[in-house]
Write a protein that holds these residues in place. Structure first.
Motif, PDB file in Angstrom:
ATOM      1  N   ILE A 318       8.504  -6.227  -6.397  1.00 14.98           N
ATOM      2  CA  ILE A 318       8.077  -6.211  -4.998  1.00 14.98           C
ATOM      3  C   ILE A 318       8.333  -4.823  -4.419  1.00 14.98           C
ATOM      4  CG2 ILE A 318       8.408  -7.202  -2.708  1.00 14.98           C
ATOM      5  CD1 ILE A 318       9.335  -9.774  -4.061  1.00 14.98           C
ATOM      6  N   PHE A 319       7.317  -4.274  -3.775  1.00 13.55           N
ATOM      7  CA  PHE A 319       7.422  -2.958  -3.165  1.00 13.55           C
ATOM      8  C   PHE A 319       7.006  -3.029  -1.704  1.00 13.55           C
ATOM      9  CE2 PHE A 319       5.959  -2.063  -7.641  1.00 13.55           C
ATOM     10  CZ  PHE A 319       7.200  -1.681  -8.133  1.00 13.55           C
ATOM     11  N   LYS A 320       7.483  -2.075  -0.951  1.00 17.49           N
ATOM     12  CA  LYS A 320       7.093  -1.934   0.448  1.00 17.49           C
ATOM     13  C   LYS A 320       6.086  -0.799   0.571  1.00 17.49           C
ATOM     14  CE  LYS A 320       8.985  -1.025   5.069  1.00 17.49           C
ATOM     15  NZ  LYS A 320      10.232  -0.742   5.845  1.00 17.49           N
ATOM     16  N   ILE A 321       5.046  -0.998   1.387  1.00 23.29           N
ATOM     17  CA  ILE A 321       4.137   0.096   1.722  1.00 23.29           C
ATOM     18  C   ILE A 321       4.826   0.915   2.812  1.00 23.29           C
ATOM     19  CG2 ILE A 321       1.848   0.753   2.530  1.00 23.29           C
ATOM     20  CD1 ILE A 321       1.848  -0.719  -0.151  1.00 23.29           C
ATOM     21  N   ILE A 322       5.208   2.137   2.494  1.00 22.73           N
ATOM     22  CA  ILE A 322       6.004   2.923   3.444  1.00 22.73           C
ATOM     23  C   ILE A 322       5.145   3.847   4.303  1.00 22.73           C
ATOM     24  CG2 ILE A 322       8.122   2.803   2.099  1.00 22.73           C
ATOM     25  CD1 ILE A 322       7.501   5.573   0.989  1.00 22.73           C
ATOM     26  N   ALA A 323       3.908   4.086   3.878  1.00 24.62           N
ATOM     27  CA  ALA A 323       3.030   4.946   4.663  1.00 24.62           C
ATOM     28  C   ALA A 323       1.618   4.830   4.119  1.00 24.62           C
ATOM     29  CB  ALA A 323       3.495   6.400   4.612  1.00 24.62           C
ATOM     30  N   GLN A 324       0.655   5.250   4.947  1.00 23.65           N
ATOM     31  CA  GLN A 324      -0.732   5.331   4.494  1.00 23.65           C
ATOM     32  C   GLN A 324      -1.250   6.748   4.744  1.00 23.65           C
ATOM     33  OE1 GLN A 324      -4.518   3.488   6.412  1.00 23.65           O
ATOM     34  NE2 GLN A 324      -3.942   2.038   4.776  1.00 23.65           N
ATOM     35  N   LYS A 325      -1.904   7.323   3.726  1.00 24.02           N
ATOM     36  CA  LYS A 325      -2.461   8.671   3.824  1.00 24.02           C
ATOM     37  C   LYS A 325      -3.981   8.602   3.714  1.00 24.02           C
ATOM     38  CE  LYS A 325      -0.335  12.082   1.883  1.00 24.02           C
ATOM     39  NZ  LYS A 325       0.132  12.993   0.798  1.00 24.02           N
ATOM     40  N   GLN A 326      -4.651   9.119   4.703  1.00 19.70           N
ATOM     41  CA  GLN A 326      -6.117   9.205   4.661  1.00 19.70           C
ATOM     42  C   GLN A 326      -6.470  10.558   4.059  1.00 19.70           C
ATOM     43  OE1 GLN A 326      -8.446   6.772   6.431  1.00 19.70           O
ATOM     44  NE2 GLN A 326      -9.864   7.744   5.001  1.00 19.70           N
ATOM     45  N   GLN A 327      -6.876  10.569   2.790  1.00 19.28           N
ATOM     46  CA  GLN A 327      -7.054  11.831   2.068  1.00 19.28           C
ATOM     47  C   GLN A 327      -8.458  12.400   2.189  1.00 19.28           C
ATOM     48  OE1 GLN A 327      -3.970  12.422   2.065  1.00 19.28           O
ATOM     49  NE2 GLN A 327      -3.870  13.299  -0.010  1.00 19.28           N
ATOM     50  N   ASN A 328      -9.456  11.560   2.429  1.00 25.60           N
ATOM     51  CA  ASN A 328     -10.818  12.020   2.704  1.00 25.60           C
ATOM     52  C   ASN A 328     -11.543  10.899   3.432  1.00 25.60           C
ATOM     53  OD1 ASN A 328     -11.739  10.171   0.699  1.00 25.60           O
ATOM     54  ND2 ASN A 328     -11.351  11.694  -0.888  1.00 25.60           N
ATOM     55  N   ASP A 329     -12.848  10.980   3.525  1.00 23.00           N
ATOM     56  CA  ASP A 329     -13.584   9.984   4.299  1.00 23.00           C
ATOM     57  C   ASP A 329     -13.442   8.575   3.744  1.00 23.00           C
ATOM     58  OD1 ASP A 329     -14.446  11.957   5.970  1.00 23.00           O
ATOM     59  OD2 ASP A 329     -16.420  12.192   5.033  1.00 23.00           O
ATOM     60  N   ARG A 330     -13.243   8.464   2.422  1.00 21.39           N
ATOM     61  CA  ARG A 330     -13.257   7.140   1.784  1.00 21.39           C
ATOM     62  C   ARG A 330     -11.905   6.687   1.262  1.00 21.39           C
ATOM     63  NH1 ARG A 330     -17.239   6.412  -2.807  1.00 21.39           N
ATOM     64  NH2 ARG A 330     -16.242   8.310  -3.554  1.00 21.39           N
ATOM     65  N   GLU A 331     -11.020   7.596   0.923  1.00 21.63           N
ATOM     66  CA  GLU A 331      -9.794   7.238   0.199  1.00 21.63           C
ATOM     67  C   GLU A 331      -8.588   7.124   1.129  1.00 21.63           C
ATOM     68  OE1 GLU A 331     -10.987   9.294  -4.084  1.00 21.63           O
ATOM     69  OE2 GLU A 331      -9.264  10.049  -2.950  1.00 21.63           O
ATOM     70  N   LYS A 332      -8.072   5.918   1.178  1.00 14.18           N
ATOM     71  CA  LYS A 332      -6.813   5.665   1.867  1.00 14.18           C
ATOM     72  C   LYS A 332      -5.765   5.368   0.809  1.00 14.18           C
ATOM     73  CE  LYS A 332      -8.843   3.654   6.047  1.00 14.18           C
ATOM     74  NZ  LYS A 332      -8.928   2.437   6.900  1.00 14.18           N
ATOM     75  N   TRP A 333      -4.679   6.083   0.836  1.00 14.96           N
ATOM     76  CA  TRP A 333      -3.597   5.897  -0.126  1.00 14.96           C
ATOM     77  C   TRP A 333      -2.432   5.178   0.548  1.00 14.96           C
ATOM     78  CZ3 TRP A 333      -3.386   6.845  -5.310  1.00 14.96           C
ATOM     79  CH2 TRP A 333      -4.434   7.583  -5.861  1.00 14.96           C
ATOM     80  N   ASN A 334      -2.131   3.967   0.063  1.00 18.85           N
ATOM     81  CA  ASN A 334      -0.924   3.267   0.481  1.00 18.85           C
ATOM     82  C   ASN A 334       0.210   3.660  -0.455  1.00 18.85           C
ATOM     83  OD1 ASN A 334      -2.390   2.028   2.449  1.00 18.85           O
ATOM     84  ND2 ASN A 334      -1.991  -0.073   1.774  1.00 18.85           N
ATOM     85  N   MET A 335       1.227   4.279   0.095  1.00 17.12           N
ATOM     86  CA  MET A 335       2.354   4.774  -0.700  1.00 17.12           C
ATOM     87  C   MET A 335       3.446   3.709  -0.772  1.00 17.12           C
ATOM     88  SD  MET A 335       1.114   7.715  -1.427  1.00 17.12           S
ATOM     89  CE  MET A 335       2.530   8.514  -2.206  1.00 17.12           C
ATOM     90  N   ILE A 336       3.885   3.399  -2.005  1.00 20.71           N
ATOM     91  CA  ILE A 336       4.949   2.404  -2.188  1.00 20.71           C
ATOM     92  C   ILE A 336       6.314   3.082  -2.240  1.00 20.71           C
ATOM     93  CG2 ILE A 336       3.352   0.893  -3.428  1.00 20.71           C
ATOM     94  CD1 ILE A 336       4.915   1.629  -6.016  1.00 20.71           C
ATOM     95  N   ASP A 337       7.359   2.309  -2.107  1.00 20.02           N
ATOM     96  CA  ASP A 337       8.715   2.858  -2.090  1.00 20.02           C
ATOM     97  C   ASP A 337       9.318   2.943  -3.488  1.00 20.02           C
ATOM     98  OD1 ASP A 337       8.921   0.124  -2.427  1.00 20.02           O
ATOM     99  OD2 ASP A 337      10.505  -0.167  -0.927  1.00 20.02           O
ATOM    100  N   SER A 338       8.470   3.163  -4.497  1.00 16.37           N
ATOM    101  CA  SER A 338       8.938   3.288  -5.875  1.00 16.37           C
ATOM    102  C   SER A 338       7.864   4.030  -6.665  1.00 16.37           C
ATOM    103  CB  SER A 338       9.241   1.908  -6.475  1.00 16.37           C
ATOM    104  OG  SER A 338       9.858   2.017  -7.734  1.00 16.37           O
ATOM    105  N   SER A 339       7.819   3.788  -7.972  1.00 18.95           N
ATOM    106  CA  SER A 339       6.878   4.497  -8.838  1.00 18.95           C
ATOM    107  C   SER A 339       6.277   3.537  -9.854  1.00 18.95           C
ATOM    108  CB  SER A 339       7.598   5.632  -9.577  1.00 18.95           C
ATOM    109  OG  SER A 339       6.836   6.080 -10.686  1.00 18.95           O
ATOM    110  N   PHE A 340       4.973   3.648 -10.056  1.00 22.36           N
ATOM    111  CA  PHE A 340       4.313   2.851 -11.093  1.00 22.36           C
ATOM    112  C   PHE A 340       4.654   3.377 -12.486  1.00 22.36           C
ATOM    113  CE2 PHE A 340       1.538   2.366  -7.365  1.00 22.36           C
ATOM    114  CZ  PHE A 340       1.601   0.996  -7.233  1.00 22.36           C
ATOM    115  N   MET A 341       4.652   4.682 -12.651  1.00 20.20           N
ATOM    116  CA  MET A 341       4.896   5.284 -13.963  1.00 20.20           C
ATOM    117  C   MET A 341       6.252   4.889 -14.523  1.00 20.20           C
ATOM    118  SD  MET A 341       3.409   9.139 -13.559  1.00 20.20           S
ATOM    119  CE  MET A 341       3.642   9.507 -15.315  1.00 20.20           C
ATOM    120  N   THR A 342       7.252   4.810 -13.663  1.00 24.53           N
ATOM    121  CA  THR A 342       8.609   4.586 -14.149  1.00 24.53           C
ATOM    122  C   THR A 342       8.990   3.111 -14.189  1.00 24.53           C
ATOM    123  OG1 THR A 342       9.542   4.836 -11.922  1.00 24.53           O
ATOM    124  CG2 THR A 342       9.341   6.829 -13.261  1.00 24.53           C
TER     125      THR A 342
END
Length: 465
Positions: A318-342
């Protein structure tokens, strides 16, 4: 107009499902209030729901037992747990409640077996099947376990050299198996598995090295397909080829009585998952029965070595969405409080999908997003959910916390991710909890490990001694 997240899910999938339901806008997992877990333990959080391990073992045993009775199959069925899927003590404790065998793949596995024997946790006379390529330390540990004579041991020969190395170290007659080097799916980069012996070498190997060896009884032929048990021409063709090797070998080897079809039962990776387990069990047993009848030999005892199927559906994160970044017209990035890679490394390494659902916000409007992890690596993201290379989640707002869960992550993620060790960009290991039920069915939780802190990392890196 149906624009809420719950509308999207109900229009796309059958929902609710056996393990997933909604109550007061909060996702329930096997009847467990996940927001209550978050309130108690925080995020990021990993968990194992232990009853699901026993549930899957017993389901599988039931499928084989029912089918064998129906078609009058004369051999026995033997469930083995493939320990490399998860070596944790809490997993083995739950597995061993179910009268199963164990399958090992490395030398340290044998140390775990010895520990379980010392603690009296292995009962019901199981067997240890020793698979994998065997360096000297693994051979030594297998020989020690055989000589100790506290449990049945069946080493499966991966190559022609292993038998001589093992026989010289044991003090009694041993039962062994031979692994077939199956041919891989045509889409693979290589044609033949690196593990096992070639089809055409097995019968000559038996005649030259085992038949007249008084210290060895050949009991098992081992067959495994890397892509898993699937209803396609490739799987059925390889199974038939292995069966014919078994039958030819059985004609000259009376002690041979078991066929190990390995692992490969899939687990749910999406709410759209649809796999007919009873059908596959029946078709496998019917094919074995048919080929044995053709060769006029007894039907073999069947062994399976299910790892991911045993433990995969018990795990979650379980992760928390800690922020959202609008990187261009179409892409919204929801940032989690951890890492997928690790912490969910298969999402990065093999583009693995897991069941991904929000924990809350189901009655909010939804939006298309990408999920990003906290490392500085450009590959630390997740976008391969069922929704055509995009993820839909309840709309993110700064004034309301949003949590997401990844489910059925219980196989391999901790060991591949290096549980308790260094992580990329020093992202900490999340808190890990265990969920069980008492005899009355009441949910019980306990902390297995706390989240890593700076002191843990400094000690690993040599800054604190």
């Amino acid at each position: 107009m149906r624009t809420k997240y719950i509308d999207l899910i109900e229009q796309t999938f059958d929902f609710p499902q056996d393990e997933f339901a909604l109550e007061d806008d909060v996702l329930q997992f096997h009847g467990i209030d996940l927001m209550a877990l978050i309130a108690k333990y925080g995020t990021p959080l990993k968990f194992n729901y232990l009853p699901q391990i026993s549930n899957n073992i017993q389901r599988c045993k039931g499928w084989f037992s029912e089918t064998m009775n129906t078609i009058r199959y004369t051999g026995s069925y033997n469930y083995s747990y493939c320990t490399k899927s998860s070596h944790f003590s809490f997993v083995l404790d739950e597995v061993l409640k179910n009268d199963v065998h164990l399958e090992t793949s490395s030398s340290y596995d044998i140390d775990i077996i010895n520990h379980l024997l010392d603690k009296g946790k292995i009962t019901n006379d199981p067997q240890v099947i020793c698979n994998g390529y065997k360096p000297d330390k693994y051979i030594d540990n297998i020989a020690g376990l055989i000589n100790d004579n506290r449990i049945k041991v069946l080493p499966v020969m991966d190559n022609a050299d292993e038998l001589d190395r093992l026989v010289g170290k044991v003090n009694r007659t041993i039962d062994i198996g031979i692994r077939i080097a199956s041919e891989e799916d045509p889409k693979f980069e290589f044609y033949t598995s690196r593990l096992g012996m070639r089809y055409r070498d097995i019968l000559p190997y038996y005649l030259d090295n085992i038949k007249d060896n008084e210290k060895v009884n050949l009991k098992m032929l081992h067959f495994f397909i890397n892509t898993g048990i699937d209803d396609n021409a490739y799987y059925w063709n390889e199974l038939t080829k292995s069966l014919r090797v078994y039958c030819e070998l059985k004609k000259v080897c009376p002690s041979l009585d078991s066929l190990n079809i390995g692992g490969g039962f899939p687990i749910k990776k999406s709410l759209a998952f649809d796999y007919d387990y009873p059908y596959m069990v029946k078709e496998i047993l019917l094919q074995i029965q048919s080929v044995c009848k053709e060769y006029d030999i007894p039907e073999p005892n069947i062994f399976t070595e299910f790892g991911s199927f045993t433990v995969g559906e018990s795990g979650g994160a379980i992760f928390k969405i800690i922020a959202q970044k609008q990187q261009n017209d179409r892409e919204k990035w929801n940032m989690i409080d951890s890492s997928f890679m690790t912490n969910l490394p298969d999402t990065w390494a093999i583009n693995q999908r897991f069941v991904m659902l929000p924990i809350n916000g189901w009655n909010e409007k939804y939006e298309r997003v990408l999920l990003g992890g906290l490392t500085c690596d450009s590959d630390d993201y997740y976008n391969s959910e069922q929704h055509v290379n995009a993820i839909y989640l309840p709309k993110f707002t700064k004034d309301k916390d949003l949590y997401i869960g990844f489910f059925n992550t219980g196989a391999y993620q901790e060991t591949i991710g290096g549980f308790g060790g260094l992580k990329h960009c020093l992202i900490p290991e999340p808190k890990h909890i265990l969920i069980s039920r008492d005899k009355m069915g009441v949910v019980q939780t306990e902390v297995f490990s706390e989240q890593q802190n700076a002191s843990d990392y400094l000690a690993i890196l040599g800054y604190q001694k």
